[in-house]
Scaffold this active site. Structure first.
Site, mmCIF file in Angstrom:
data_model
loop_
_atom_site.group_PDB
_atom_site.id
_atom_site.type_symbol
_atom_site.label_atom_id
_atom_site.label_comp_id
_atom_site.label_asym_id
_atom_site.label_seq_id
_atom_site.Cartn_x
_atom_site.Cartn_y
_atom_site.Cartn_z
ATOM 1 N N LYS A 1 34.021 71.966 38.847
ATOM 2 C CA LYS A 1 34.725 70.709 39.079
ATOM 3 C C LYS A 1 36.228 70.987 39.123
ATOM 4 O O LYS A 1 36.765 71.667 38.261
ATOM 5 C CB LYS A 1 34.428 69.712 37.957
ATOM 6 C CG LYS A 1 32.990 69.223 37.920
ATOM 7 C CD LYS A 1 32.790 68.247 36.780
ATOM 8 C CE LYS A 1 31.328 67.790 36.668
ATOM 9 N NZ LYS A 1 30.920 66.936 37.786
ATOM 10 N N ARG B 1 19.524 66.863 37.336
ATOM 11 C CA ARG B 1 18.168 66.697 37.875
ATOM 12 C C ARG B 1 17.317 67.934 37.604
ATOM 13 O O ARG B 1 16.096 67.820 37.480
ATOM 14 C CB ARG B 1 18.249 66.390 39.377
ATOM 15 C CG ARG B 1 18.758 67.513 40.255
ATOM 16 C CD ARG B 1 19.295 67.018 41.578
ATOM 17 N NE ARG B 1 20.482 66.195 41.392
ATOM 18 C CZ ARG B 1 21.182 65.659 42.388
ATOM 19 N NH1 ARG B 1 20.814 65.878 43.643
ATOM 20 N NH2 ARG B 1 22.242 64.925 42.153
#
Length: 516
Positions: A276, A351
């Site tokens: 990020k 996920r």
């Protein structure tokens, strides 16, 4: 675990009196000509002569005749518009709570005045939840300074002619508080082993079995291969090593319904190898909000000990670190369900964590009575962008046929924990299709979810395939109901993941739907 404990008040005359033991009165109501008690009417009418703010913003009134000799009147807006809902009472209660605390109140009496109709039926309880929400302080502050100093409020009297389910209210607030603590605590204090320890402490003496896996990282590599891949770069740092926390509430007697949860507990998300940038790493200690909310719901269930309902949860608690052994895009990793997953982006790690958890609880579900499966996660920026401050619900075909999201959303609406409903579609499954024979499913694209069409819906398709739940669709021999819950927009107030307070969403909606 201190918080303002709710107590039921049925005798208003006695409670308003100076000898009642309450040290102030809080009134939450639309502007009116009649505030349902002569003392209140007299006090407000007198004050109205001197302050034109009354009815438009919260005011503090000295009243020698009332408990504590002080009244806080926090008005709602008008409540007859199409877009108003019960959260107007929560908003007003938050303003009143800060005024009460700043004034030194520790045991106020709360009164509300509400319109008729189902929309505002639970206004008093919703006001109480808002009151507690705004007064919560982070665990680190309470540990450093002492709970009584940073959270001095002790009790709140709630006036109602009929009991407002006080035991349920207090149990639900305790669940929300656990969820806020787990979600809102910084990444070293709540690193995976400490997250697991905090859960063990939270359920000590309660009817929930807590099992912690991961003392031996090889165990997770074998049984939770996708989860382990996310944690791979953190394994060499002992206090960052991953954990799976399994929680089981099994009631006495016959089991009529079973709820099974997989919770995303990424205690810090650097993005991994797809790091990020641009300041977007700040606040990623709250990426464990899904696991935190599931633990909170189990806490509420444990305190209420409902009959007939069994709850199983697995929380995947990991740190998505950067390092020489970090997993990278293009890797193909076989999930617990035997599905070959091609990694599209290491910043789509949640996920992966939940796919293995979902595969495990799926194995439990096939032997349970009326099972409903859920994944709960701060999963996608798209959910926050598309839904704003609302929890996103995405059903599979079985859950949609059973009205799972419809019922949960309807419940959340009247309890101040609202949701928005999406649905899984063919485009979502096409998006994650394999591009070659080398793999079975693609975890994600390499663009931010907020810049991807159906960015919060297609991850549910991935979870369905990677966990093997696609073999349990509506036309299968053994259909299983599954709902994906994305709290990226609802998990903190105001949307600032670094500084704003966690909400505990969707603990209230789940508790009102399944435990009340």
């Amino acid at each position: 675990m201190a918080f303002p404990i709710a107590e039921w008040v049925s005798d208003l005359d006695a409670a308003l009196g100076k000898t009642s033991g309450y040290d102030g009165v809080i009134l939450i109501a639309p502007e009116s000509e009649d505030y349902f008690h002569p003392l209140l009417n007299q006090c407000i009418e007198h004050y109205k002569q001197f302050d034109q703010r009354l009815g438009r913003e919260a005011v503090f009134i000295h009243s020698p005749e009332l408990a504590g000799q002080r009244l806080i009147y926090s008005p709602t807006c008008v409540l007859d518009r199409d877009f108003d809902d019960v959260r107007r009472y929560s908003d007003a209660a938050k303003i009143a709570a800060k005024m009460a605390q700043n004034a030194g109140m520790v045991k106020p009496l709360m009164l509300i005045q509400k319109p008729d109709g189902a929309v505002y039926e639970n206004a008093l309880q919703v006001a109480y939840f808002g009151f507690c929400q705004i007064l919560w302080q982070p665990l680190e502050a309470r540990e450093a300074l002492g709970e009584s100093k940073v959270e001095p409020m002790q009790k709140v009297g709630l006036f109602s002619q009929t009991e407002p389910a006080i035991d349920w209210l207090n149990a639900t607030e305790q669940g929300r508080r656990l969820a806020r603590d787990l979600c809102g605590t910084e990444p070293e204090r709540m690193a995976p082993p400490k997250f697991a320890e905090y859960c063990q402490q939270a359920f000590a003496g309660l009817p929930v079995k807590v099992t912690v896996l991961g003392e031996d990282p090889n165990e997770l590599q074998q049984d939770y291969p996708l989860l382990y891949a996310v944690a791979r770069a953190s394994v060499m740092v002992k206090h960052h090593q991953p954990r799976v926390v399994r929680l089981e509430y099994i009631p006495e007697g016959a089991i009529e319904h079973t709820l099974l949860f997989a919770g995303k507990g990424v205690v810090y998300d650097t993005g991994g190898a797809d790091i990020k940038t641009g300041g977007h790493m700040a606040g990623m200690s709250r990426d464990k909000g899904g696991a935190a909310a599931v633990a909170g719901f189990l806490k509420t269930a444990a305190l209420l000990a409902p009959k007939g309902i069994k709850i199983i949860a697995e929380l995947g608690v990991v740190r998505n670190s950067i390092g020489a052994d970090a997993f990278v895009a293009d890797e193909i990793i076989q999930s617990h369900a035997g599905v070959r997953v091609r990694i599209g982006n290491t910043d789509a790690e949640g996920r992966l964590v939940m796919a293995d958890l979902l595969s495990h609880i799926k194995q439990n579900a096939v032997d349970e009575n009326q099972p409903e499966l859920f994944t709960v996660a701060t999963l996608t920026g798209h959910a926050a962008l598309a839904m704003g401050p609302y929890t996103a619900l995405v059903d599979n075909g079985v859950a949609r046929a059973h009205g799972c999201s419809t019922r949960l959303a309807a419940t959340g609406e009247v309890w101040g924990d609202p949701c928005e409903i999406s649905r899984s579609r063919r485009e979502d499954f096409d998006f994650i299709r394999p591009r070659s024979l080398a793999d079975d499913v693609l975890s994600s694209n390499n663009a931010p979810s907020s810049a991807t069409m159906r960015g919060h819906q297609f991850p549910m398709a991935f979870l369905t395939v990677a966990s093997g739940l696609d073999a349990h669709g509506i036309n299968s021999p053994q259909p299983l109901s599954y709902t994906h819950i994305d709290i990226a927009g609802s998990g903190v107030e105001g949307g600032d993941w670094q500084h704003d307070s966690p909400t505990g969403a969707p603990v209230v909606a789940l508790s009102a739907r399944y435990l009340k």
